[in-house]
Motif scaffolding. Structure first.
Motif, PDB file in Angstrom:
ATOM      1  N   THR A 138       0.837  -1.187   0.000  1.00 42.21           N
ATOM      2  CA  THR A 138       0.000   0.000   0.000  1.00 42.21           C
ATOM      3  C   THR A 138       0.880   1.248   0.000  1.00 42.21           C
ATOM      4  OG1 THR A 138      -1.688  -1.159   1.230  1.00 42.21           O
ATOM      5  CG2 THR A 138      -1.801   1.240   1.269  1.00 42.21           C
ATOM      6  N   ARG A 176      -1.986   4.770  -5.944  1.00 44.93           N
ATOM      7  CA  ARG A 176      -2.352   3.467  -5.409  1.00 44.93           C
ATOM      8  C   ARG A 176      -2.373   2.433  -6.535  1.00 44.93           C
ATOM      9  NH1 ARG A 176      -4.244   2.415  -0.536  1.00 44.93           N
ATOM     10  NH2 ARG A 176      -4.843   4.438   0.184  1.00 44.93           N
ATOM     11  N   ARG A 222      -6.031  -1.467   3.238  1.00 39.15           N
ATOM     12  CA  ARG A 222      -7.134  -0.652   2.715  1.00 39.15           C
ATOM     13  C   ARG A 222      -8.350  -0.735   3.634  1.00 39.15           C
ATOM     14  NH1 ARG A 222      -7.882   3.818   0.618  1.00 39.15           N
ATOM     15  NH2 ARG A 222      -9.288   3.949  -1.126  1.00 39.15           N
ATOM     16  N   GLU A 266      -7.870   1.527   6.544  1.00 36.97           N
ATOM     17  CA  GLU A 266      -8.122   2.924   6.188  1.00 36.97           C
ATOM     18  C   GLU A 266      -9.620   3.228   6.200  1.00 36.97           C
ATOM     19  OE1 GLU A 266      -6.150   3.477   2.444  1.00 36.97           O
ATOM     20  OE2 GLU A 266      -4.165   3.547   3.367  1.00 36.97           O
ATOM     21  N   TYR A 267     -10.412   2.303   5.678  1.00 37.67           N
ATOM     22  CA  TYR A 267     -11.870   2.511   5.702  1.00 37.67           C
ATOM     23  C   TYR A 267     -12.399   2.477   7.132  1.00 37.67           C
ATOM     24  CZ  TYR A 267     -12.698   2.654   0.691  1.00 37.67           C
ATOM     25  OH  TYR A 267     -12.729   3.046  -0.621  1.00 37.67           O
TER      26      TYR A 267
END
Length: 121
Positions: free
Chosen positions: A5, A12, A61, A64-65
């Motif tokens: 990442t 990205r 990811r 991050e969400y």
């Protein structure tokens, strides 16, 4: 092969696709993304490494969400905002970790504001 990442200002890259397994294969505890069928150790190493990078990228990811959702839920402008303790209970985190995730999410959201929804995907 999937790439790690990237950090904030780097573009990205998409991870390798994680193919869904048929129900029959998923029931077999020895079956894992058809790796057990690979006889060539070079091919096995390459595919296993690709999957490892993909899972790592997907996990990064997802975190991050989680952080963005935590920041949104803790937003003081929301009439139904949650405390860090409430967020921690929902996400099965410690309260200190929830506070850090809220701050991380706020940083991410500040970087996202003004961008289109496609930037989040």
């Amino acid at each position: 092969m999937a790439e790690p990442t990237p950090r904030r200002n780097e573009p990205r890259l998409r991870p390798a696709p994680l193919l869904f397994e048929p129900a029959q294969a998923a029931e077999d505890p020895e079956h894992f993304f058809d790796l057990e069928s690979l006889d060539d150790p070079r091919a096995l190493l390459a595919r296993a490494t690709e999957l490892s990078h993909a899972f790592r990228a997907a996990a990064d990811r997802a975190v991050e969400y989680q952080a963005m959702a935590a920041a949104q839920l803790a937003d003081p402008r929301r009439f139904d905002r949650l405390t860090p303790a409430d967020i921690a209970a929902r996400a099965e985190w410690t309260e200190d970790y929830a506070k850090k995730m809220v701050e991380f999410g706020r940083d991410l959201l500040r970087g996202v504001e003004g961008s289109g929804p496609a930037d989040l995907v």
